[in-house]
Design an enzyme around this catalytic site. Structure first.
Site, PDB file in Angstrom:
ATOM      1  N   ARG A   1       0.806  -1.205   0.000  1.00  0.00           N
ATOM      2  CA  ARG A   1       0.000   0.000   0.000  1.00  0.00           C
ATOM      3  C   ARG A   1       0.843   1.261   0.000  1.00  0.00           C
ATOM      4  O   ARG A   1       0.544   2.208  -0.731  1.00  0.00           O
ATOM      5  CB  ARG A   1      -0.889  -0.065   1.249  1.00  0.00           C
ATOM      6  CG  ARG A   1      -1.693   1.133   1.573  1.00  0.00           C
ATOM      7  CD  ARG A   1      -2.091   1.075   3.035  1.00  0.00           C
ATOM      8  NE  ARG A   1      -0.893   1.206   3.875  1.00  0.00           N
ATOM      9  CZ  ARG A   1      -0.813   0.800   5.136  1.00  0.00           C
ATOM     10  NH1 ARG A   1      -1.844   0.224   5.701  1.00  0.00           N
ATOM     11  NH2 ARG A   1       0.293   0.963   5.822  1.00  0.00           N
TER      12      ARG A   1
ATOM     13  N   MET B   1      -5.234   3.595  12.535  1.00  0.00           N
ATOM     14  CA  MET B   1      -4.296   2.618  11.990  1.00  0.00           C
ATOM     15  C   MET B   1      -3.524   3.238  10.825  1.00  0.00           C
ATOM     16  O   MET B   1      -3.912   4.249  10.272  1.00  0.00           O
ATOM     17  CB  MET B   1      -5.066   1.401  11.506  1.00  0.00           C
ATOM     18  CG  MET B   1      -6.066   1.754  10.438  1.00  0.00           C
ATOM     19  SD  MET B   1      -6.703   0.337   9.621  1.00  0.00           S
ATOM     20  CE  MET B   1      -7.659   1.105   8.328  1.00  0.00           C
ATOM     21  N   CYS B   2      -2.419   2.605  10.482  1.00  0.00           N
ATOM     22  CA  CYS B   2      -1.659   3.013   9.307  1.00  0.00           C
ATOM     23  C   CYS B   2      -2.567   2.889   8.083  1.00  0.00           C
ATOM     24  O   CYS B   2      -3.399   2.006   8.059  1.00  0.00           O
ATOM     25  CB  CYS B   2      -0.466   2.091   9.095  1.00  0.00           C
ATOM     26  SG  CYS B   2       0.940   2.460  10.114  1.00  0.00           S
ATOM     27  N   PRO B   3      -2.459   3.669   7.078  1.00  0.00           N
ATOM     28  CA  PRO B   3      -1.521   4.776   6.884  1.00  0.00           C
ATOM     29  C   PRO B   3      -2.121   6.132   7.217  1.00  0.00           C
ATOM     30  O   PRO B   3      -1.543   7.141   6.846  1.00  0.00           O
ATOM     31  CB  PRO B   3      -1.285   4.699   5.391  1.00  0.00           C
ATOM     32  CG  PRO B   3      -2.620   4.309   4.852  1.00  0.00           C
ATOM     33  CD  PRO B   3      -3.281   3.462   5.899  1.00  0.00           C
TER      34      PRO B   3
END
Lengths: 205, 74, 163
Positions: free
Chosen positions: A57, B12-14
């Protein structure tokens, strides 16, 4: 909120793990070995903050590629190592099976769903398990979803196989020989690694 | 020189990194951004992002499994 | 020496160190198990057993005893407990609650999509991306390309609804 040492919890948990390993050893050596290895896998995943989701990602979404490079390194080590293990086991006539699965359009569709789902859930299968261990409520829900989804996938697989044609698994060395198969795969990975490094430099702000 | 705070708690990421990148666009050189997170991966990802882009950072574990990061824009 | 031990216990390790250690452990799993590391096959077996217990399907293929003796169960359990151990060793263990309902919905649907996708493709990031490619299987490469496209799509959804 000061940092408290959790060493007593650590001691208790270590004793529990040790007892569980001894219990498994009574059952079978293989299970105990597998359990010890997977403990090490979980430990490594958490300590190195390894995340397959981020590898897929982050290059596009935020422009960092350190994890993607690490995943490519992992693959570059694994391909020749798997080949060696496979060859040695075959020469010794030991049973060994590699992950050569049948494929079709549903492989692509499954990958698309899996890729979208892992970004939304904040962890892929291994990442979800690791974060359940870290105590994240979100990934506990995701693990529940994973179980529901696995059941749905299991029960709809016959219908999906009716719609899409399935080809038997292709083991690349079978169609082009060991040396070309491994060199082509390594070449692709190295080119990908170089490309990703270039991409990162262009993304630097 | 201004100090900014950004709330990324529990995200949470991102998302934290994207929020940080957007905040950085509004900040001037030398400004400080303070973030607090309980996600080990997020804290690490922010540090790696700062390293790669040449921003100064201080990462401190302020409580059990809670990190405080101070980023100074280059 | 003491400092080195501190880093092993406290982390974080560099990503490439993690990659090398994971590669070694993954090969050891292959040697001991005589098949590569996988996660979702076992989760599927548990889900079918659970559904059978809840009366959603007929009789499951596997009994509880077989599941408790299957190596896949210990692989998954070990990853959870190993990660917990890693946080306890560093005194970083805590319960990390949800921020809001939006994230719960996202996690649930993300999880369902992952489980469904993994089972119709016969693998996940470990079974197909890592060990599929490591096994020189064509399916692994196809799945990897699809996961990359899916992650891009997921990123778009995330930016639109969760940010």
């Amino acid at each position: 909120m000061l940092k408290k040492s959790q060493s007593s919890l650590n001691l208790g948990f270590s004793i529990f793990i040790l007892l569980f390993l001894i219990f498994l050893l009574q059952l079978s050596t293989k299970l105990a070995l597998i359990f010890a290895l997977s403990l090490a896998l979980g430990y490594t995943l958490q300590k190195s903050r390894f995340c397959f989701v981020a590898a897929f990602r982050d290059p596009l979404l935020v422009g960092t590629t350190k994890i993607s490079q690490a995943v490519i390194l992992l693959l570059i080590i694994s391909i020749p190592a798997f080949f060696l293990v496979f060859q040695i086991a075959s020469n010794l006539h030991l049973p060994i099976e590699l992950n050569v699965t049948p494929f079709g359009f549903h492989t692509f569709l499954g990958g698309l769903l899996f890729g979208t789902g892992m970004v939304l859930a904040g962890g892929c299968a291994s990442g979800t398990l690791m974060r359940v261990g870290e105590g994240f409520a979100m990934q506990m829900i995701a693990l529940g979803g994973l179980i529901i989804g696995a059941f749905l996938g299991n029960s709809s697989l016959p219908y999906i196989l009716n719609i899409f044609h399935e080809f038997p698994g292709v083991f690349l060395p079978d169609i082009m020989g060991w040396v070309p198969a491994i060199s082509i795969q390594l070449l692709v990975l190295i080119l990908l690694w170089l490309g990703i490094r270039k991409w990162q430099k262009s993304k630097r702000t | 020189m201004t100090t900014y705070y950004l709330d990324i708690w529990g995200e949470m990421c991102p998302i934290p990194i994207i929020k940080t990148q957007r905040k950085f666009k509004q900040m001037a050189s030398g400004d400080v951004l303070i973030l607090e997170t309980e996600h080990s991966c997020t804290s690490r990802a922010l540090v790696v992002w700062a390293q790669e882009n040449g921003h100064k950072y201080v990462e401190k574990e302020v409580s059990n499994g809670i990190w405080r990061i101070e980023l100074t824009k280059k | 020496m003491r400092e080195k031990l501190q880093i092993i216990a406290k982390g974080p390790w560099a990503y490439w160190v993690g990659a090398i250690v994971l590669a070694i452990l993954n090969i050891l799993v292959l040697v001991v198990r005589q098949e590569p590391w996988g996660i979702t096959t076992n989760i599927e077996e548990w889900s079918v057993w659970l559904a059978g217990k809840l009366g959603l399907t007929g009789n499951p293929d596997l009994t509880l005893k077989e599941l408790l003796l299957s190596d896949g169960t210990y692989l998954n359990l070990g990853v959870i407990l190993g990660a917990f151990w890693a946080t306890v060793v560093a005194s970083q263990a805590r319960f990390r609650p949800l921020k809001n309902k939006k994230f719960a919905v996202s996690a649930l649907f993300g999880g369902i999509m992952m489980g469904f996708g993994a089972r119709i493709a016969y693998g996940c990031n470990i079974g197909l991306v890592l060990n599929g490619i490591a096994s020189s299987s064509l399916a692994g490469w196809i799945f990897t390309i699809a996961v990359f496209l899916g992650a891009w799509l997921g990123g778009k959804i995330l930016l639109r609804y969760l940010l």
